[in-house]
Design a protein around this motif. Structure first.
Motif, PDB file in Angstrom:
ATOM      1  N   GLU A   4      43.570  46.715  57.182  1.00 52.70           N
ATOM      2  CA  GLU A   4      43.249  48.070  57.600  1.00 52.70           C
ATOM      3  C   GLU A   4      44.510  48.821  58.041  1.00 52.70           C
ATOM      4  OE1 GLU A   4      41.465  45.366  58.674  1.00 52.70           O
ATOM      5  OE2 GLU A   4      39.748  45.751  57.379  1.00 52.70           O
ATOM      6  N   ALA A   5      45.422  48.129  58.707  1.00 48.33           N
ATOM      7  CA  ALA A   5      46.663  48.754  59.173  1.00 48.33           C
ATOM      8  C   ALA A   5      47.540  49.182  58.003  1.00 48.33           C
ATOM      9  CB  ALA A   5      47.428  47.802  60.092  1.00 48.33           C
ATOM     10  N   ILE A   6      47.602  48.366  56.976  1.00 45.04           N
ATOM     11  CA  ILE A   6      48.422  48.677  55.797  1.00 45.04           C
ATOM     12  C   ILE A   6      47.697  49.684  54.908  1.00 45.04           C
ATOM     13  CG2 ILE A   6      49.403  47.717  53.676  1.00 45.04           C
ATOM     14  CD1 ILE A   6      49.817  45.092  55.224  1.00 45.04           C
ATOM     15  N   GLY A   7      46.415  49.544  54.824  1.00 42.57           N
ATOM     16  CA  GLY A   7      45.598  50.352  53.915  1.00 42.57           C
ATOM     17  C   GLY A   7      44.874  49.404  52.979  1.00 42.57           C
ATOM     18  N   LYS A   8      43.552  49.449  52.997  1.00 40.56           N
ATOM     19  CA  LYS A   8      42.715  48.451  52.327  1.00 40.56           C
ATOM     20  C   LYS A   8      43.097  48.180  50.864  1.00 40.56           C
ATOM     21  CE  LYS A   8      39.153  46.133  53.939  1.00 40.56           C
ATOM     22  NZ  LYS A   8      39.105  44.780  54.194  1.00 40.56           N
ATOM     23  N   PRO A   9      43.077  49.140  49.976  1.00 42.17           N
ATOM     24  CA  PRO A   9      43.322  48.718  48.592  1.00 42.17           C
ATOM     25  C   PRO A   9      44.752  48.219  48.373  1.00 42.17           C
ATOM     26  CG  PRO A   9      42.895  51.089  48.691  1.00 42.17           C
ATOM     27  CD  PRO A   9      42.744  50.534  50.069  1.00 42.17           C
ATOM     28  N   VAL A  10      45.712  48.852  49.015  1.00 40.69           N
ATOM     29  CA  VAL A  10      47.113  48.453  48.831  1.00 40.69           C
ATOM     30  C   VAL A  10      47.338  47.040  49.363  1.00 40.69           C
ATOM     31  CG1 VAL A  10      49.496  48.961  49.505  1.00 40.69           C
ATOM     32  CG2 VAL A  10      47.952  50.827  48.891  1.00 40.69           C
ATOM     33  N   ALA A  11      46.821  46.743  50.538  1.00 48.46           N
ATOM     34  CA  ALA A  11      47.002  45.417  51.143  1.00 48.46           C
ATOM     35  C   ALA A  11      46.354  44.330  50.289  1.00 48.46           C
ATOM     36  CB  ALA A  11      46.439  45.399  52.557  1.00 48.46           C
ATOM     37  N   SER A  12      45.149  44.575  49.816  1.00 48.63           N
ATOM     38  CA  SER A  12      44.446  43.574  49.007  1.00 48.63           C
ATOM     39  C   SER A  12      45.151  43.336  47.681  1.00 48.63           C
ATOM     40  CB  SER A  12      43.005  44.014  48.740  1.00 48.63           C
ATOM     41  OG  SER A  12      42.276  44.025  49.937  1.00 48.63           O
ATOM     42  N   ILE A  13      45.579  44.405  47.045  1.00 43.74           N
ATOM     43  CA  ILE A  13      46.273  44.278  45.764  1.00 43.74           C
ATOM     44  C   ILE A  13      47.609  43.575  45.953  1.00 43.74           C
ATOM     45  CG2 ILE A  13      47.397  45.575  43.903  1.00 43.74           C
ATOM     46  CD1 ILE A  13      45.081  47.658  44.262  1.00 43.74           C
ATOM     47  N   ALA A  14      48.361  43.970  46.970  1.00 44.89           N
ATOM     48  CA  ALA A  14      49.664  43.341  47.239  1.00 44.89           C
ATOM     49  C   ALA A  14      49.500  41.854  47.551  1.00 44.89           C
ATOM     50  CB  ALA A  14      50.368  44.063  48.385  1.00 44.89           C
ATOM     51  N   ALA A  15      48.509  41.520  48.369  1.00 44.86           N
ATOM     52  CA  ALA A  15      48.266  40.117  48.704  1.00 44.86           C
ATOM     53  C   ALA A  15      47.900  39.325  47.452  1.00 44.86           C
ATOM     54  CB  ALA A  15      47.171  39.993  49.756  1.00 44.86           C
ATOM     55  N   THR A  16      47.065  39.885  46.604  1.00 50.09           N
ATOM     56  CA  THR A  16      46.663  39.205  45.373  1.00 50.09           C
ATOM     57  C   THR A  16      47.870  38.977  44.466  1.00 50.09           C
ATOM     58  OG1 THR A  16      44.448  40.150  45.503  1.00 50.09           O
ATOM     59  CG2 THR A  16      45.153  39.324  43.349  1.00 50.09           C
ATOM     60  N   ILE A  17      48.732  39.966  44.348  1.00 49.84           N
ATOM     61  CA  ILE A  17      49.930  39.830  43.513  1.00 49.84           C
ATOM     62  C   ILE A  17      50.859  38.759  44.081  1.00 49.84           C
ATOM     63  CG2 ILE A  17      52.053  41.005  42.769  1.00 49.84           C
ATOM     64  CD1 ILE A  17      50.278  43.576  42.514  1.00 49.84           C
ATOM     65  N   ILE A  18      51.076  38.792  45.386  1.00 51.59           N
ATOM     66  CA  ILE A  18      51.967  37.806  46.019  1.00 51.59           C
ATOM     67  C   ILE A  18      51.407  36.391  45.861  1.00 51.59           C
ATOM     68  CG2 ILE A  18      52.855  36.993  48.252  1.00 51.59           C
ATOM     69  CD1 ILE A  18      53.106  40.044  48.973  1.00 51.59           C
ATOM     70  N   ILE A  19      50.115  36.231  46.101  1.00 49.16           N
ATOM     71  CA  ILE A  19      49.479  34.915  45.951  1.00 49.16           C
ATOM     72  C   ILE A  19      49.592  34.446  44.503  1.00 49.16           C
ATOM     73  CG2 ILE A  19      47.274  33.674  46.013  1.00 49.16           C
ATOM     74  CD1 ILE A  19      46.585  35.615  48.429  1.00 49.16           C
ATOM     75  N   SER A  20      49.347  35.341  43.559  1.00 50.33           N
ATOM     76  CA  SER A  20      49.443  34.988  42.141  1.00 50.33           C
ATOM     77  C   SER A  20      50.852  34.523  41.781  1.00 50.33           C
ATOM     78  CB  SER A  20      49.056  36.178  41.258  1.00 50.33           C
ATOM     79  OG  SER A  20      47.714  36.540  41.478  1.00 50.33           O
ATOM     80  N   ILE A  21      51.851  35.243  42.270  1.00 51.13           N
ATOM     81  CA  ILE A  21      53.239  34.861  42.003  1.00 51.13           C
ATOM     82  C   ILE A  21      53.539  33.493  42.601  1.00 51.13           C
ATOM     83  CG2 ILE A  21      55.652  35.431  42.545  1.00 51.13           C
ATOM     84  CD1 ILE A  21      54.788  38.429  42.256  1.00 51.13           C
ATOM     85  N   VAL A  22      53.088  33.247  43.818  1.00 47.84           N
ATOM     86  CA  VAL A  22      53.316  31.943  44.453  1.00 47.84           C
ATOM     87  C   VAL A  22      52.630  30.843  43.651  1.00 47.84           C
ATOM     88  CG1 VAL A  22      52.796  30.541  46.507  1.00 47.84           C
ATOM     89  CG2 VAL A  22      53.764  32.845  46.759  1.00 47.84           C
ATOM     90  N   TRP A  23      51.387  31.073  43.220  1.00 43.75           N
ATOM     91  CA  TRP A  23      50.681  30.076  42.416  1.00 43.75           C
ATOM     92  C   TRP A  23      51.462  29.776  41.137  1.00 43.75           C
ATOM     93  CZ3 TRP A  23      44.733  31.423  42.092  1.00 43.75           C
ATOM     94  CH2 TRP A  23      44.145  31.253  43.352  1.00 43.75           C
ATOM     95  N   ILE A  24      51.852  30.820  40.419  1.00 46.41           N
ATOM     96  CA  ILE A  24      52.552  30.656  39.139  1.00 46.41           C
ATOM     97  C   ILE A  24      53.884  29.939  39.332  1.00 46.41           C
ATOM     98  CG2 ILE A  24      53.729  31.925  37.283  1.00 46.41           C
ATOM     99  CD1 ILE A  24      51.406  34.072  37.653  1.00 46.41           C
ATOM    100  N   VAL A  25      54.684  30.404  40.269  1.00 46.08           N
ATOM    101  CA  VAL A  25      56.007  29.815  40.502  1.00 46.08           C
ATOM    102  C   VAL A  25      55.886  28.359  40.943  1.00 46.08           C
ATOM    103  CG1 VAL A  25      58.061  29.941  41.979  1.00 46.08           C
ATOM    104  CG2 VAL A  25      57.162  32.015  40.920  1.00 46.08           C
ATOM    105  N   THR A  26      54.961  28.083  41.824  1.00 42.46           N
ATOM    106  CA  THR A  26      54.798  26.716  42.328  1.00 42.46           C
ATOM    107  C   THR A  26      54.402  25.757  41.214  1.00 42.46           C
ATOM    108  OG1 THR A  26      54.159  27.556  44.503  1.00 42.46           O
ATOM    109  CG2 THR A  26      53.610  25.263  44.017  1.00 42.46           C
ATOM    110  N   VAL A  27      53.415  26.128  40.425  1.00 41.13           N
ATOM    111  CA  VAL A  27      52.957  25.259  39.340  1.00 41.13           C
ATOM    112  C   VAL A  27      54.047  25.139  38.268  1.00 41.13           C
ATOM    113  CG1 VAL A  27      51.214  24.975  37.518  1.00 41.13           C
ATOM    114  CG2 VAL A  27      50.522  25.660  39.822  1.00 41.13           C
TER     115      VAL A  27
END
Length: 133
Positions: A35-58
């Motif tokens: 909510e502090a960052i802004g709902k859609p931006v925070a969710s999208i950014a978190a999803t992108i960061i998590i996806s990158i971590v998943w891809i890089v780690t594997v």
């Protein structure tokens, strides 16, 4: 190789660690960060960061089954998110909310996260194949 052996060869520790890492998304919401960052931006950014971590780690782990590993990661994350919602929603709001209140929502959460894992798995698999050339 039988189906039973196929699943035994998966790196369940890696799958669990990546699924737990993805819990950043619901905890950002619970803690009010989204909510502090802004709902859609925070969710999208978190999803992108998590996806990158998943891809890089594997990719770094050179996992032999990146697609199956990340599909299982997505489903595992979905299960953890449903459980956490079931535990925390009554504590935080006073009543049960989330997927546990609707069986179709459980299926939707699991399917959505399986697709997320499939997409990241396909990307990782492509990167691993490109590297092998």
């Amino acid at each position: 190789m039988t189906n039973r052996n196929k699943y035994k060869t998966l790196n369940w520790g890696l799958i669990g660690a990546l699924a737990i890492f993805a819990l950043i998304r619901p905890f950002m919401s619970i803690l009010g960060i989204s909510e502090a960052i802004g709902k859609p931006v925070a969710s999208i950014a978190a999803t992108i960061i998590i996806s990158i971590v998943w891809i890089v780690t594997v990719y770094i782990k050179q996992d032999s089954r990146p697609i199956l590993t990340l599909v299982c990661t997505g489903v595992s994350y979905g299960i953890l998110a449903i459980i956490i919602s079931g535990i925390l929603s009554p504590i935080l709001t006073g009543h049960l909310q989330g997927p546990l209140t609707n069986p179709f929502a459980i299926i939707s959460v699991l399917a959505t996260n399986a697709i997320w894992g499939l997409i990241t798995g396909l990307v990782t698999s492509s990167l691993l194949k490109f590297k092998a050339k």
